[in-house]
Scaffold this motif. Sequence first.
Motif, mmCIF file in Angstrom:
data_model
loop_
_atom_site.group_PDB
_atom_site.id
_atom_site.type_symbol
_atom_site.label_atom_id
_atom_site.label_comp_id
_atom_site.label_asym_id
_atom_site.label_seq_id
_atom_site.Cartn_x
_atom_site.Cartn_y
_atom_site.Cartn_z
ATOM 1 N N GLY A 15 11.592 12.677 32.392
ATOM 2 C CA GLY A 15 10.982 11.664 33.240
ATOM 3 C C GLY A 15 9.722 12.129 33.928
ATOM 4 N N ARG A 40 9.530 11.467 25.584
ATOM 5 C CA ARG A 40 10.399 10.339 25.250
ATOM 6 C C ARG A 40 10.945 10.469 23.837
ATOM 7 N NH1 ARG A 40 7.022 5.125 27.667
ATOM 8 N NH2 ARG A 40 6.992 5.828 29.844
ATOM 9 N N SER A 63 16.769 15.371 35.809
ATOM 10 C CA SER A 63 16.515 14.059 35.212
ATOM 11 C C SER A 63 15.974 13.095 36.255
ATOM 12 C CB SER A 63 17.795 13.474 34.603
ATOM 13 O OG SER A 63 17.537 12.162 34.126
ATOM 14 N N ILE A 65 14.651 10.172 34.997
ATOM 15 C CA ILE A 65 14.468 8.976 34.183
ATOM 16 C C ILE A 65 15.211 7.794 34.799
ATOM 17 C CG2 ILE A 65 14.106 10.274 32.062
ATOM 18 C CD1 ILE A 65 16.944 9.673 31.254
ATOM 19 N N VAL A 78 18.730 3.509 29.059
ATOM 20 C CA VAL A 78 18.058 4.591 29.781
ATOM 21 C C VAL A 78 18.954 5.226 30.842
ATOM 22 C CG1 VAL A 78 16.069 5.213 31.200
ATOM 23 C CG2 VAL A 78 15.823 3.536 29.360
#
Length: 298
Positions: A15, A40, A63, A65, A78
Amino acid sequence: MKQGLARPVRVALAGASGTIGQAVEMQLAAEGHAVTALSRAQLADPQALAAALGEARAEVVISCIASRSGAPKDAEAVDYRTNAALLAAAQGAGVRQFILLSAICVQKPRLAFQRAKLRFEAELAASGIGYTIVRPTAFFKSLSGQVARVKAGKPFLIFGDGNLTRCKPISDGDLARFITGCIDNPEALGRILPIGGPGPTISLRDAGELLFSAAGKPPRFTSISPGMFTHAARVLGMGAGFSGWLAEKAEYARIAHYYATESMLVIDPATGEYSADLTPEFGTETLADHYRHLLAAD
């Protein structure tokens, strides 16, 4: 929680292209950690992801994301599945700590993305890996969408009287410092950590007044009823079973209503009410400082 003083470690960051992820990457580099930003494409390919963690010899995974839209399919893909794949790769690579950026709003889950986040949080906690879950309150970015309106002489939009909700917003930089302070920090391991920025809680009206003050203009507000979002969700939801597009729009309306009516603070388990006192504070950057910086940069 006291901030850790971790020795430099090898960190794999997911991310890094997002606002918070960029701030975390910069803070990690400033502290001397070796950072591998996962792309990604790597996150979408389990073999590539495993190879990336192996090549990086990652000791810690962070993380940052999150689904961009909050729509059910996006949230499942996601907030849950990509994080689950990252966790599996981290376990396979022998990573010792997984730090997850979550959100304070999962305390009262009514939306698809909140349920997806909680599903992964539970999986992470049960995985056996050392973990830390960070649940920030509102971001400065989420309270900055009306800067251009105010600068153009337009009124600041509020819901109801502007005091329906409260939060302790935290800057990207302060949040990044809090996250990196969790690395190898015994006080952070195996814990869910809510965190807000410094100072008293603010309402949406308070945010507007801070923005007008920074702009050197008298406050002007226009009120919107949160009920419009409930009505929109109900109407759009009637066709959700026949149209994915309508289902998605109905969820957006529910998201809007949630943020218009729910505070971003820790919920007191004894009372079920949002509590400013139970919401930890961290950092030095204030929303007023952020507004002044944005206005000066334009």
